[in-house]
Write an enzyme that holds these catalytic residues in place. Structure first.
Site, mmCIF file in Angstrom:
data_model
loop_
_atom_site.group_PDB
_atom_site.id
_atom_site.type_symbol
_atom_site.label_atom_id
_atom_site.label_comp_id
_atom_site.label_asym_id
_atom_site.label_seq_id
_atom_site.Cartn_x
_atom_site.Cartn_y
_atom_site.Cartn_z
ATOM 1 N N GLU A 152 3.004 8.616 -4.783
ATOM 2 C CA GLU A 152 3.974 8.368 -3.706
ATOM 3 C C GLU A 152 4.972 7.306 -4.158
ATOM 4 O OE1 GLU A 152 2.044 7.833 0.097
ATOM 5 O OE2 GLU A 152 1.058 9.781 -0.037
ATOM 6 N N GLU B 142 0.885 -1.169 0.000
ATOM 7 C CA GLU B 142 0.000 0.000 0.000
ATOM 8 C C GLU B 142 0.912 1.205 0.000
ATOM 9 O OE1 GLU B 142 -1.247 3.115 0.414
ATOM 10 O OE2 GLU B 142 -1.494 2.755 2.569
HETATM 11 C C1 LIG Z 1 1.619 4.361 3.101
HETATM 12 S S1 LIG Z 1 2.632 3.527 4.220
HETATM 13 C C2 LIG Z 1 1.704 2.071 4.498
HETATM 14 C C3 LIG Z 1 2.104 1.394 5.758
HETATM 15 C C4 LIG Z 1 1.269 0.160 6.105
HETATM 16 N N1 LIG Z 1 1.421 -0.879 5.127
HETATM 17 C C5 LIG Z 1 -0.185 0.514 6.274
HETATM 18 O O1 LIG Z 1 -0.976 0.199 5.391
HETATM 19 O O2 LIG Z 1 -0.530 1.106 7.291
HETATM 20 C C6 LIG Z 1 3.932 2.983 3.161
HETATM 21 C C7 LIG Z 1 5.047 2.325 3.879
HETATM 22 O O3 LIG Z 1 5.973 1.858 2.904
HETATM 23 C C8 LIG Z 1 7.285 2.133 3.331
HETATM 24 N N2 LIG Z 1 8.123 2.208 2.128
HETATM 25 C C9 LIG Z 1 8.027 3.131 1.150
HETATM 26 N N3 LIG Z 1 8.924 2.875 0.195
HETATM 27 C C10 LIG Z 1 9.595 1.772 0.566
HETATM 28 C C11 LIG Z 1 10.647 1.024 0.002
HETATM 29 N N4 LIG Z 1 11.188 1.399 -1.144
HETATM 30 N N5 LIG Z 1 11.068 -0.069 0.649
HETATM 31 C C12 LIG Z 1 10.504 -0.440 1.826
HETATM 32 N N6 LIG Z 1 9.517 0.234 2.426
HETATM 33 C C13 LIG Z 1 9.064 1.320 1.808
HETATM 34 C C14 LIG Z 1 7.180 3.425 4.105
HETATM 35 O O4 LIG Z 1 8.238 3.597 5.010
HETATM 36 C C15 LIG Z 1 5.835 3.220 4.801
HETATM 37 O O5 LIG Z 1 6.034 2.561 6.027
#
Ligand SMILES: C[S@@+](CC[C@H](N)C(=O)[O-])C[C@H]1O[C@@H](n2cnc3c(N)ncnc32)[C@H](O)[C@@H]1O
Length: 616
Positions: free
Chosen positions: A428, A419
């Site tokens: 994003e 997500e």
């Molecule tokens: C919008 S949040 C969603 C968090 C959780 N899955 C939720 O639904 O509540 C996106 C998450 O993806 C992580 N994230 C973004 N890009 C990433 C990457 N390239 N590798 C690992 N994690 C990533 C961010 O740190 C964040 O914790």
């Protein structure tokens, strides 16, 4: 005027007596009264004119002036008169009255309808606004304009054949454009017996900063007991506008002897209180966010804070949809219940999607081996804590502190759950992240989400335009998209699909996009920019959407995006409106560019990502 809701227009010379009757006998919250009673004769050009042109300010305390009185300017003023002495006298009197209202500390003055040409009138208003700090000027605009009556004090609704709802909106539009969209200029909308027949023309006021609804007693009907009521259509419009924190003013004389003027106030309170939407509106979760511009998150570049995760996790709908998508995928693609399915949650945050996946597996009676991949080291702490404390996690979850784009997975995934969606779907950097992650998805593996489509719709919103201006009004702020709970906004046409991303995608992927969309707007309006939405297909028929026509019920995780235009411009009903959107990447950054090419041409906003970009 903060707690006031229903006011009454009074014309009595004795203001305090009129207020006493209005508040004590008739239960109104405030009065609307002429700043200078017509019986006060004055010569504004005479040197000694200042003394005694109206009642003394000591008549009321300053808090009463501020909370209990709105002013109106004199009805004899003719600021566009061809007769020069009259025009000059009118200008001087207008200036004097506005200065007096500011001196009293009134919150607002209602000024007359700007019947055409109203150009010199607008100049006087612009001049007055330039010298004001707190006082708001509310331009009285009849909902449906009638031709002007001859003589002084002509007000709309006073007779003559009805024209249409466009004429009066154009009066307002011309006034605000000539006054350079001033933040202290608002419409005071006067309801008329006839409502515009075109719903879009009525709805257009939802994108305008209406502060006051004036209700002439002449538009009320009598119910079977003889008490005043509004027609169903008027009620619907009043209730629609009540969502926009408007104040009400009853104007005119009591039309029946049943309850006199008090019955109008009582009816309005009854109407507003019985509306369940209104009752909820103030308490709604989104109430503090309405029309508040927020910078979009940068979850890739920044590490989200605990509070942000907490906000995500408060919305059960999103996780229920993911749970349903995983459940359907497990049942459809893994018929053998003895097989352990490898499911990777990439961008796991504090773990809610891992928990949703386990709930889905339990419902589908399948077994999972889960990898929770997260690049934010602070969120990894929370994931590790759950692994230590929860038996289910201890046995079957591997927590990985890594960037999904570079992580070397020890095995391939059957299902990749993520997500990473922004309000515009891809904003994003979900496409870029999932391109990196899909190398550890089996060739026949499933990505949840499967795809997402961004949507764009033209909007009018004087309020949002002024919010951007309040940030400095420079090109940088007008070339930035904002996350915002759209409220004082009207969509001018239904949203159209702009960009589509499907996962997994053939590599090497090209995530640049170009979309050119043509809309037919449903009414003449000032175009202030575009709303952006997304609709994601999680799996099969399970969607997660904020596009208005398919919005996932009760889901509040995402507010739309607002792409402003530097110069608000008039668009006319039915004429094609063409806008182009580009999604551009350069290896380190992703950004959008946008431009209108019909019926007028704007510069390309945010060329080369000069004002706004997302770091990759
Ligand atoms: C919008 S949040 C969603 C968090 C959780 N899955 C939720 O639904 O509540 C996106 C998450 O993806 C992580 N994230 C973004 N890009 C990433 C990457 N390239 N590798 C690992 N994690 C990533 C961010 O740190 C964040 O914790």
């Amino acid at each position: 005027m903060s707690s006031a809701t229903v006011g009454i227009e009074v014309f009595d010379v004795d203001l305090t007596a009129a207020m006493s009757v209005a508040f004590n006998d008739h239960q109104y919250d405030y009065v609307v009264a002429p700043l200078v009673h017509p019986r006060f004769v004055r010569d504004v050009n005479a040197h000694n004119a200042i003394g005694g042109f109206t009642r003394s300010d000591t008549l009321l305390g300053s808090s009463q002036w501020n909370n209990q009185v709105l002013g109106t300017t004199s009805s004899w003023l003719e600021l566009d008169a061809l007769d020069e002495p009259l025009r000059v006298r009118s200008e001087a009197a207008f200036k004097q009255e506005i200065a007096w209202a500011a001196h009293l500390g009134l919150s607002a003055v209602i000024i007359p309808p700007p019947r055409e040409p109203a150009v010199n009138y607008a100049r006087c208003v612009a001049r007055a606004l330039a010298g004001l700090h707190y006082l708001r000027l509310l331009v009285r605009i009849p909902l449906v304009a009638s031709p002007p009556l001859s003589g002084e004090g002509a007000t709309a609704g006073g007779g003559g054949p009805v024209l249409d709802g466009d004429v009066s909106w154009r009066w307002w539009n011309q006034m605000r454009v000539l006054c350079d969209h001033h933040k202290n200029l608002y419409p005071a909308l006067e309801l008329t017996a006839d409502l515009p027949s075109d719903p879009a023309v009525l709805e257009r006021w939802c994108g305008e900063p209406v502060q006051v609804l004036i209700l002439p007693t002449s538009i009320f009907l009598a119910n079977r007991h003889g008490f005043p009521v509004l027609s169903k259509a008027h009620q619907a419009f009043v209730l629609r506008m009540s969502n926009h924190r408007v104040q009400y003013v009853v104007s005119g004389v009591a039309r029946s002897d049943k309850g006199g003027m008090a019955s109008y106030a009582e009816y309005m309170r009854h109407l507003l209180q019985r509306d369940p939407a209104k009752a909820q509106a103030g308490d709604a979760f989104d109430a503090p966010y309405r029309d508040v511009l927020q910078a979009p998150l940068q979850p890739l570049q920044d590490n989200l804070e605990s509070q942000t995760y907490e906000t995500f996790e408060r919305d059960p709908v999103k996780y229920d949809l993911y749970e349903e998508a995983v459940r359907k995928a497990l049942l459809a693609r893994f018929p053998d219940a003895s097989v352990t399915v490898v499911l990777m949650v990439v961008g796991a945050g504090r773990g809610p999607l891992v928990r949703a996946a386990f709930r889905a597996a339990s419902a589908a009676k399948r077994t999972l081996r889960v990898y929770a991949v997260e690049k934010n080291p602070n969120a990894v702490v929370t994931l590790m804590a759950q692994k230590e404390s929860l038996a289910q996690w201890r046995d079957s979850v591997t927590v990985v502190s890594a960037d999904m784009r570079t992580w070397q997975a020890p095995e391939l995934a059957d299902i990749l759950v993520s997500e990473l969606l922004g309000s515009f779907g891809d904003n994003e950097s979900s496409p870029e992240c999932l391109d990196g992650a899909q190398k550890f998805l089996k060739p026949d593996g499933i990505s949840i989400p499967r795809s997402y489509v961004s949507f764009v719709a033209p909007i009018t919103s004087h309020r949002l335009h002024n919010e951007v201006r309040a940030m400095g009004g420079d090109a940088k702020h007008f070339e930035t998209p904002y996350v915002v709970k759209l409220h004082n906004v009207k969509l001018l046409a239904p949203p159209q699909p702009c960009f589509t991303f499907v996962h997994p995608t053939p590599q090497p992927a090209n995530n640049d996009r170009f979309g050119s969309l043509t809309f037919r707007v449903d009414c003449d309006a000032l175009l202030h920019g575009f709303a952006g939405y997304f609709d994601a297909t999680l799996y099969d028929d399970v969607h997660c959407s904020i596009e208005p026509s398919t919005h996932s019920p009760a889901m509040f995780s995402w507010f739309p995006l607002f792409f402003p235009l530097r110069s608000p411009t008039l668009v006319t009903a039915g004429a094609p409106l063409t806008v182009s959107f580009w999604r551009r990447t350069d290896g380190h950054r992703m950004y959008y560019e946008w431009a209108v090419t019909a019926p007028f041409v704007t510069s390309i906003h945010n060329p080369g990502g000069r004002s706004y970009y997302i770091g990759l």
